[in-house]
Design a protein around this motif. Structure first.
Motif, PDB file in Angstrom:
ATOM      1  N   LEU A 187      41.380  45.109  32.144  1.00 19.58           N
ATOM      2  CA  LEU A 187      41.025  43.606  32.153  1.00 19.58           C
ATOM      3  C   LEU A 187      42.376  42.585  31.942  1.00 19.58           C
ATOM      4  N   VAL A 188      43.400  43.007  31.185  1.00 15.86           N
ATOM      5  CA  VAL A 188      44.426  42.285  30.876  1.00 15.86           C
ATOM      6  C   VAL A 188      45.226  41.882  32.099  1.00 15.86           C
ATOM      7  N   CYS A 189      45.390  43.041  33.192  1.00 14.37           N
ATOM      8  CA  CYS A 189      45.746  42.732  34.466  1.00 14.37           C
ATOM      9  C   CYS A 189      44.695  41.660  35.263  1.00 14.37           C
ATOM     10  N   ILE A 190      43.618  41.694  35.084  1.00 12.88           N
ATOM     11  CA  ILE A 190      42.691  40.749  35.555  1.00 12.88           C
ATOM     12  C   ILE A 190      42.946  39.446  35.319  1.00 12.88           C
ATOM     13  N   PHE A 191      42.866  39.487  33.822  1.00  9.48           N
ATOM     14  CA  PHE A 191      43.004  38.078  33.132  1.00  9.48           C
ATOM     15  C   PHE A 191      44.395  37.394  33.610  1.00  9.48           C
ATOM     16  N   PHE A 192      45.618  38.213  33.773  1.00 12.54           N
ATOM     17  CA  PHE A 192      46.773  37.762  33.850  1.00 12.54           C
ATOM     18  C   PHE A 192      46.966  37.242  35.269  1.00 12.54           C
ATOM     19  N   ILE A 193      46.121  37.843  36.231  1.00 10.25           N
ATOM     20  CA  ILE A 193      46.240  37.163  37.653  1.00 10.25           C
ATOM     21  C   ILE A 193      45.459  35.894  37.576  1.00 10.25           C
ATOM     22  N   LEU A 194      44.243  36.041  37.128  1.00  7.34           N
ATOM     23  CA  LEU A 194      43.271  34.972  36.984  1.00  7.34           C
ATOM     24  C   LEU A 194      43.960  33.602  36.370  1.00  7.34           C
ATOM     25  N   LEU A 195      44.779  33.986  35.177  1.00 10.13           N
ATOM     26  CA  LEU A 195      45.451  32.913  34.535  1.00 10.13           C
ATOM     27  C   LEU A 195      46.460  32.220  35.387  1.00 10.13           C
ATOM     28  N   ILE A 219      47.523  39.867  47.958  1.00 11.43           N
ATOM     29  CA  ILE A 219      46.115  39.743  47.346  1.00 11.43           C
ATOM     30  C   ILE A 219      45.348  40.790  47.539  1.00 11.43           C
ATOM     31  N   PRO A 220      45.047  40.982  48.975  1.00 15.96           N
ATOM     32  CA  PRO A 220      44.269  42.340  48.944  1.00 15.96           C
ATOM     33  C   PRO A 220      44.976  43.761  48.435  1.00 15.96           C
ATOM     34  N   ALA A 253      52.816  40.071  41.561  1.00 18.56           N
ATOM     35  CA  ALA A 253      51.826  39.237  42.284  1.00 18.56           C
ATOM     36  C   ALA A 253      51.996  37.831  41.427  1.00 18.56           C
ATOM     37  N   GLY A 254      51.895  38.039  40.157  1.00 18.07           N
ATOM     38  CA  GLY A 254      51.706  36.825  39.233  1.00 18.07           C
ATOM     39  C   GLY A 254      52.955  36.038  39.424  1.00 18.07           C
ATOM     40  N   PHE A 255      54.180  36.686  39.167  1.00 20.83           N
ATOM     41  CA  PHE A 255      55.374  35.959  39.370  1.00 20.83           C
ATOM     42  C   PHE A 255      55.532  35.080  40.605  1.00 20.83           C
ATOM     43  N   PHE A 282      50.918  47.834  36.970  1.00 21.39           N
ATOM     44  CA  PHE A 282      51.550  47.162  36.158  1.00 21.39           C
ATOM     45  C   PHE A 282      52.663  46.035  36.996  1.00 21.39           C
ATOM     46  N   PHE A 283      53.242  47.001  37.591  1.00 23.78           N
ATOM     47  CA  PHE A 283      54.404  46.158  38.389  1.00 23.78           C
ATOM     48  C   PHE A 283      53.770  45.360  39.732  1.00 23.78           C
TER      49      PHE A 283
END
Length: 187
Positions: A160-168, A133-134, A30-32, A24-25
């Motif tokens: 899936l939420v983690c993946i969607f968050f990063i892809l978005l 990223i890796p 990575a997203g932010f 989660f963290f």
């Protein structure tokens, strides 16, 4: 009742919880981190950076707790050698190895960011930071492959939420103009 409380806080449950918490963290960090260069958030850059750094430290602490618990677990303990040498574990060597590699990448990112950023050239620091990223991909794959909860609907949804968050966020970053620092000349 005490037995139920002890079961909830068993080492096994804490290993699982700390792994999910670390992912989660790492996902938030990575997203932010990717959002820091997005022009539509220029006014919120300080908040985005704060979330990025706080999440990074949250991932470090939950990851260290996860590793500690794996060593002290009595059911399926990991030795320090198994945890430090990728793909060397007796239990699920491939998945454990991905976790070890993610751990090393995260350590490199932390050392070059928090302790070496002022000593490194910006381009060198950025190259090390791309290991995020890796590290995220390996962390996710580690959890999916080795996780005993992977087949449950809530874990699948979580991943899936983690993946969607990063892809978005990756899509937002790819379609936005980067934040460019303005240079003023003194005359």
């Amino acid at each position: 009742m005490l037995d139920n409380i002890l079961e909830i806080f068993s080492i096994w449950n804490m290993i699982r919880l700390s792994g999910f918490l670390a992912l989660f963290f790492i996902t938030f960090s990575a997203g932010f981190g990717m959002l820091s260069k997005v022009s539509c958030l220029k006014k919120k850059k300080a908040l985005s950076h704060f979330i990025h750094l706080s999440s990074a430290w949250g991932s470090a602490l939950s990851l260290l707790f996860h590793l500690f618990l794996l060593v002290v677990d009595t059911y399926q303990p990991f030795t320090l050698i198994e945890m430090l040498i990728p793909f060397n574990a007796n239990y699920a060597p491939f998945a454990a190895g991905l976790g070890t590699l993610a751990f090393y990448f995260i350590i490199i990112i932390y050392l070059t960011s928090d302790f070496g950023m002022k000593k490194l050239k910006r381009n060198t620091w950025k190259k090390f930071h791309w290991l995020a990223i890796p590290a995220w991909i390996f962390s996710l794959a580690h959890g999916v492959i080795i996780g005993t909860d992977t087949a449950t609907s809530w874990a699948i949804s979580y991943y899936l939420v983690c993946i969607f968050f990063i892809l978005l966020i990756g899509l937002v970053r790819a379609t936005q103009k980067p934040v460019v620092k303005s240079v003023t000349r003194r005359g």
